[in-house]
Design an enzyme around this catalytic site. Structure first.
Site, PDB file in Angstrom:
ATOM      1  N   ILE A 101       0.834  -1.202   0.000  1.00 22.23           N
ATOM      2  CA  ILE A 101       0.000   0.000   0.000  1.00 22.23           C
ATOM      3  C   ILE A 101       0.865   1.248   0.000  1.00 22.23           C
ATOM      4  O   ILE A 101       0.650   2.180  -0.767  1.00 22.23           O
ATOM      5  CB  ILE A 101      -0.932   0.011   1.229  1.00 22.23           C
ATOM      6  CG1 ILE A 101      -1.885  -1.182   1.202  1.00 22.23           C
ATOM      7  CG2 ILE A 101      -1.719   1.314   1.286  1.00 22.23           C
ATOM      8  CD1 ILE A 101      -2.732  -1.306   2.452  1.00 22.23           C
ATOM      9  N   GLU A 109       4.968   2.979   1.541  1.00 21.36           N
ATOM     10  CA  GLU A 109       6.302   2.726   2.098  1.00 21.36           C
ATOM     11  C   GLU A 109       6.865   4.012   2.667  1.00 21.36           C
ATOM     12  O   GLU A 109       6.806   5.065   2.043  1.00 21.36           O
ATOM     13  CB  GLU A 109       7.228   2.171   1.014  1.00 21.36           C
ATOM     14  CG  GLU A 109       8.610   1.817   1.521  1.00 21.36           C
ATOM     15  CD  GLU A 109       9.475   1.162   0.454  1.00 21.36           C
ATOM     16  OE1 GLU A 109      10.571   0.696   0.789  1.00 21.36           O
ATOM     17  OE2 GLU A 109       9.042   1.126  -0.717  1.00 21.36           O
ATOM     18  N   GLY A 110       7.383   3.926   3.885  1.00 12.42           N
ATOM     19  CA  GLY A 110       8.015   5.064   4.524  1.00 12.42           C
ATOM     20  C   GLY A 110       9.467   4.768   4.824  1.00 12.42           C
ATOM     21  O   GLY A 110      10.009   3.737   4.399  1.00 12.42           O
ATOM     22  N   GLY A 111      10.100   5.668   5.564  1.00 11.74           N
ATOM     23  CA  GLY A 111      11.502   5.474   5.879  1.00 11.74           C
ATOM     24  C   GLY A 111      11.751   4.318   6.826  1.00 11.74           C
ATOM     25  O   GLY A 111      12.802   3.675   6.777  1.00 11.74           O
ATOM     26  N   MET A 112      10.777   4.040   7.701  1.00 19.09           N
ATOM     27  CA  MET A 112      10.963   3.000   8.715  1.00 19.09           C
ATOM     28  C   MET A 112      10.220   1.703   8.409  1.00 19.09           C
ATOM     29  O   MET A 112      10.670   0.627   8.804  1.00 19.09           O
ATOM     30  CB  MET A 112      10.487   3.511  10.079  1.00 19.09           C
ATOM     31  CG  MET A 112      11.385   4.524  10.728  1.00 19.09           C
ATOM     32  SD  MET A 112      10.762   4.950  12.365  1.00 19.09           S
ATOM     33  CE  MET A 112      10.723   3.334  13.142  1.00 19.09           C
ATOM     34  N   LYS A 160       1.672  -3.410   8.936  1.00 22.12           N
ATOM     35  CA  LYS A 160       2.837  -2.521   8.939  1.00 22.12           C
ATOM     36  C   LYS A 160       4.043  -3.317   9.418  1.00 22.12           C
ATOM     37  O   LYS A 160       4.040  -3.847  10.532  1.00 22.12           O
ATOM     38  CB  LYS A 160       2.576  -1.323   9.857  1.00 22.12           C
ATOM     39  CG  LYS A 160       3.689  -0.276   9.855  1.00 22.12           C
ATOM     40  CD  LYS A 160       3.265   0.939  10.670  1.00 22.12           C
ATOM     41  CE  LYS A 160       4.330   2.027  10.637  1.00 22.12           C
ATOM     42  NZ  LYS A 160       3.907   3.230  11.378  1.00 22.12           N
ATOM     43  N   ASP A 176       2.822  13.657  16.792  1.00 22.73           N
ATOM     44  CA  ASP A 176       3.070  13.652  15.350  1.00 22.73           C
ATOM     45  C   ASP A 176       1.770  13.848  14.566  1.00 22.73           C
ATOM     46  O   ASP A 176       1.545  13.204  13.539  1.00 22.73           O
ATOM     47  CB  ASP A 176       3.752  12.340  14.943  1.00 22.73           C
ATOM     48  CG  ASP A 176       4.499  12.468  13.607  1.00 22.73           C
ATOM     49  OD1 ASP A 176       4.819  13.603  13.216  1.00 22.73           O
ATOM     50  OD2 ASP A 176       4.751  11.427  12.972  1.00 22.73           O
TER      51      ASP A 176
END
Length: 342
Positions: A47, A49-52, A70, A164
């Site tokens: 779905i 993608e992030g840095g972590m 996740k 955040d």
């Protein structure tokens, strides 16, 4: 010949679908070896993608319901990041408010990567909403902000600070009715009731852009309370009404300097028409640099928004009409994308 052409077309489409499925399967195999299953869940496609971490659409083997999984990336799976990831799911799973994303399960892959399973949300983030439609009408902004405030109210009453809140972490979707908000990503939550628990922000630099961070969080990431989230709500509200962040700059350092020293502009001064004076004043109060001058609780923000909502209602017919138009625009965009190669 027409029949043969139609049958041939179906064959070509079937082969194309099979090729796409094989490609997706190969991509999953490269990442997870022979396993595309995590516990009772089957991974279907990526779905985001992030840095972590990477998020996949998955399906439960027995319940057949779609879920989102996740998974922490291997390259960032240090002790500190694993601790942050596990803490995210542990704290988020304690929250029961309908405007908070629901957590279903937690586990580890064969390679030891932690993952958690949450409800799948078919919608768009507030960042995507503004990118698609531009500034949001005041009534709808109030409707959205009230739900964000309600999710934060429960977290704050349980001694948790999100830290955040930003447009990318607020999802707008349909859950029985239109325009339901879901607050996401509790990776930076601070638990005020357990001060003895290590705070990983002491070991980590500030992650991401500071556009929606309160001044005190930039000065000392560990020195935050509920009023830091309230600042972020004000910043998100400004973004919804104007279509742009409060402060803009060429880099994070320039933006950070403005957050620390420049007065927050009023949404009404952005040139966007139709921003009520009372809503403008509420957001300006949330964006005070001195947290003692902000609303002191999420409940206070909700009460102020409720008073405004009585005069600027965003109704379900309004929301249904927007979502209907949005779906049609998505279909048109998909059709044009298919038509271009042809």
């Amino acid at each position: 010949w027409i029949s043969f052409a139609v049958i041939g077309g179906f064959v070509v489409l079937s082969l194309g679908a099979a090729l796409m499925s094989a490609t997706a399967l190969a991509r999953l195999q490269r990442q997870f070896g022979r396993l595309q299953r995590l516990g009772s869940y089957t991974l279907e496609r990526q779905i985001s993608e992030g840095g972590m971490a990477t998020i996949y659409l998955a399906r439960h083997a027995l319940l057949k319901r779609p879920t989102a999984i996740k998974i922490l990336k291997k390259q960032v799976a240090t002790d500190e990041f694993i601790h942050r990831f596990e803490r995210e799911v542990q704290l988020a799973s304690q929250l029961l408010h309908p405007n908070t994303v629901e957590i279903y399960d937690f586990g580890r892959t064969r390679e030891g990567q932690p993952y958690y399973v949450m409800e799948y949300l078919d919608g768009l983030t507030l960042a995507e909403l503004v990118a698609h439609s531009g500034p949001v009408p005041a009534g709808r902004a109030i409707h959205i902000l009230r739900q964000v405030g309600a999710a934060l109210r429960e977290a704050h009453l349980r001694g948790m600070i999100h830290r955040d809140v930003k447009p990318e972490n607020v999802m707008l979707c349909r859950r029985g009715e239109a325009d339901v908000v879901k607050l996401l990503d509790f990776g930076l939550v601070k638990n005020l009731e357990h001060a003895q628990t290590r705070d990983i922000t002491k070991q980590l630099k500030i992650l991401g852009t500071p556009r929606y961070m309160a001044p005190e969080r930039i000065l000392n990431p560990a020195d935050v309370d509920a009023r830091s989230d309230i600042y972020a709500v004000g910043a998100v509200g400004y973004f919804l009404l104007t279509g742009k962040p409060i402060f803009e700059g060429d880099n994070s350092l320039e933006i950070t300097n403005q957050i620390m020293h420049a007065p927050a502009p009023r949404a009404s001064a952005s040139g966007v028409a139709g921003i009520p004076e009372a809503l403008d004043a509420l957001l300006a109060t949330c964006l005070e640099k001195d947290r003692a001058r902000r609303p002191q609780t999420a409940e206070a923000v909700i009460e102020a928004l409720d008073r405004l909502a009585s005069r600027l209602a965003w109704t379900q017919p309004d929301a249904d009409a927007w979502w209907s138009a949005y779906r049609e625009s998505r279909k048109a965009a998909a059709a044009s994308t298919v038509a271009v190669p042809a």
